[in-house]
Design a protein around this motif. Sequence first.
Motif, PDB file in Angstrom:
ATOM      1  N   ASN A 211     -53.779 -53.536  20.632  1.00 24.26           N
ATOM      2  CA  ASN A 211     -54.183 -54.835  21.162  1.00 24.26           C
ATOM      3  C   ASN A 211     -54.036 -54.913  22.678  1.00 24.26           C
ATOM      4  N   ASN A 212     -53.131 -54.101  23.253  1.00 19.87           N
ATOM      5  CA  ASN A 212     -52.902 -54.151  24.695  1.00 19.87           C
ATOM      6  C   ASN A 212     -52.459 -52.770  25.172  1.00 19.87           C
ATOM      7  N   PRO A 213     -53.361 -51.799  25.215  1.00 17.29           N
ATOM      8  CA  PRO A 213     -52.975 -50.403  25.453  1.00 17.29           C
ATOM      9  C   PRO A 213     -52.433 -50.116  26.843  1.00 17.29           C
ATOM     10  N   THR A 214     -52.739 -50.943  27.831  1.00 15.56           N
ATOM     11  CA  THR A 214     -52.262 -50.668  29.182  1.00 15.56           C
ATOM     12  C   THR A 214     -50.839 -51.169  29.416  1.00 15.56           C
ATOM     13  N   VAL A 215     -50.306 -51.934  28.479  1.00 15.15           N
ATOM     14  CA  VAL A 215     -48.980 -52.527  28.660  1.00 15.15           C
ATOM     15  C   VAL A 215     -47.988 -52.034  27.614  1.00 15.15           C
ATOM     16  N   LYS A 216     -48.435 -51.904  26.368  1.00 14.82           N
ATOM     17  CA  LYS A 216     -47.516 -51.609  25.271  1.00 14.82           C
ATOM     18  C   LYS A 216     -47.323 -50.103  25.072  1.00 14.82           C
ATOM     19  N   LEU A 217     -46.192 -49.739  24.502  1.00 15.74           N
ATOM     20  CA  LEU A 217     -45.868 -48.360  24.148  1.00 15.74           C
ATOM     21  C   LEU A 217     -46.084 -48.144  22.659  1.00 15.74           C
ATOM     22  N   SER A 218     -46.549 -46.967  22.287  1.00 17.08           N
ATOM     23  CA  SER A 218     -46.751 -46.651  20.871  1.00 17.08           C
ATOM     24  C   SER A 218     -45.467 -46.103  20.258  1.00 17.08           C
ATOM     25  N   ASN A 219     -45.446 -46.042  18.942  1.00 23.49           N
ATOM     26  CA  ASN A 219     -44.257 -45.614  18.219  1.00 23.49           C
ATOM     27  C   ASN A 219     -43.878 -44.171  18.547  1.00 23.49           C
ATOM     28  N   ASN A 220     -44.871 -43.319  18.806  1.00 21.05           N
ATOM     29  CA  ASN A 220     -44.568 -41.904  19.072  1.00 21.05           C
ATOM     30  C   ASN A 220     -44.155 -41.653  20.515  1.00 21.05           C
ATOM     31  N   GLN A 221     -44.060 -42.702  21.337  1.00 25.35           N
ATOM     32  CA  GLN A 221     -43.584 -42.567  22.710  1.00 25.35           C
ATOM     33  C   GLN A 221     -42.138 -42.993  22.874  1.00 25.35           C
ATOM     34  N   ILE A 222     -41.545 -43.551  21.826  1.00 28.00           N
ATOM     35  CA  ILE A 222     -40.225 -44.163  21.946  1.00 28.00           C
ATOM     36  C   ILE A 222     -39.251 -43.501  20.994  1.00 28.00           C
ATOM     37  N   VAL A 223     -38.062 -43.219  21.507  1.00 25.31           N
ATOM     38  CA  VAL A 223     -36.919 -42.854  20.674  1.00 25.31           C
ATOM     39  C   VAL A 223     -35.902 -43.967  20.853  1.00 25.31           C
ATOM     40  N   GLY A 224     -35.700 -44.761  19.811  1.00 27.89           N
ATOM     41  CA  GLY A 224     -34.871 -45.950  19.939  1.00 27.89           C
ATOM     42  C   GLY A 224     -33.758 -46.016  18.911  1.00 27.89           C
ATOM     43  N   PHE A 225     -32.715 -46.746  19.265  1.00 21.99           N
ATOM     44  CA  PHE A 225     -31.536 -46.873  18.413  1.00 21.99           C
ATOM     45  C   PHE A 225     -31.101 -48.336  18.373  1.00 21.99           C
ATOM     46  N   VAL A 226     -31.059 -48.896  17.168  1.00 24.55           N
ATOM     47  CA  VAL A 226     -30.577 -50.258  16.966  1.00 24.55           C
ATOM     48  C   VAL A 226     -29.245 -50.163  16.232  1.00 24.55           C
ATOM     49  N   GLU A 227     -28.194 -50.688  16.846  1.00 23.82           N
ATOM     50  CA  GLU A 227     -26.850 -50.574  16.277  1.00 23.82           C
ATOM     51  C   GLU A 227     -26.341 -51.948  15.861  1.00 23.82           C
ATOM     52  N   ILE A 228     -25.932 -52.031  14.596  1.00 23.86           N
ATOM     53  CA  ILE A 228     -25.352 -53.265  14.062  1.00 23.86           C
ATOM     54  C   ILE A 228     -24.056 -52.919  13.340  1.00 23.86           C
TER      55      ILE A 228
END
Length: 250
Positions: free
Chosen positions: A212-229
């Motif tokens: 929907n907004n390719p010049t601003v958003k990052l795709s899933n295969n560009q990010i390595v993320g960690f959510v800690e709870i």
Amino acid sequence: RRLELVSRCPGATDEIHASFDWDEFDNDARYLSDVSNRWESRPARELARHGTILRMSGLRAGWNERMFRRLCNRLLRLRPPFSEQADFRIHVESDEFPDYSGELRADFLDKAPYCAEAIFDGRQGIELRLGSGDWVRQPFAFPGGLECGPVRIRLHAFDLETESLARMGPRLDVRSWLREWSGISVYRDGFRVWPYGEPHDDWLRLDQRRVNNPTVKLSNNQIVGFVEITRDGNPELRDQTNREGLINNK
């Protein structure tokens, strides 16, 4: 096909020994409660102190380097790479694949060109930091009275252009590593919650947002993320009965 488990608690003089035959679980005509597994409590003889041994036998297939590398990556992802609990380490010993021997480390994360961290206190405040910059605090409130937190998030973003990848190392190695690691994983009390962050598990719909907004958003295969709870801090985030993710609620 078979698993032997030996485990000993800190300060205990006995150890638990159990054996599992996974073929017994593959019978669709049987209920889980119909499957019996042998176990015993015995004087410690395999573990000099506390710890756990998982001994697997009857492998269903031959192993190659790609499978061994994938095992190392999956073992490494059991814990968030930046965990403060430094006493939990994973070491690999391999005669057939000596290049993988030693302590498992996520060195590629240190080479990510973009990093961001966020800490939500569970009330109305978020602390943010980009790269090695200073922490900035700003107010935040969920719409509709949504309650969640505290939550800590770490994101590492990568540019998939050839020149950018070449600055990190051999391109094929970097792309292979990103295929295994890309996505947003969830960790509760320091251990991973499946299947979040698995390959092709875009549970935050990052790819759709990028379309929907390719010049601003990052795709899933560009990010390595960690959510800690934590379980105490997020008691309403409960496991599904099949242990495949968390129950969807407010």
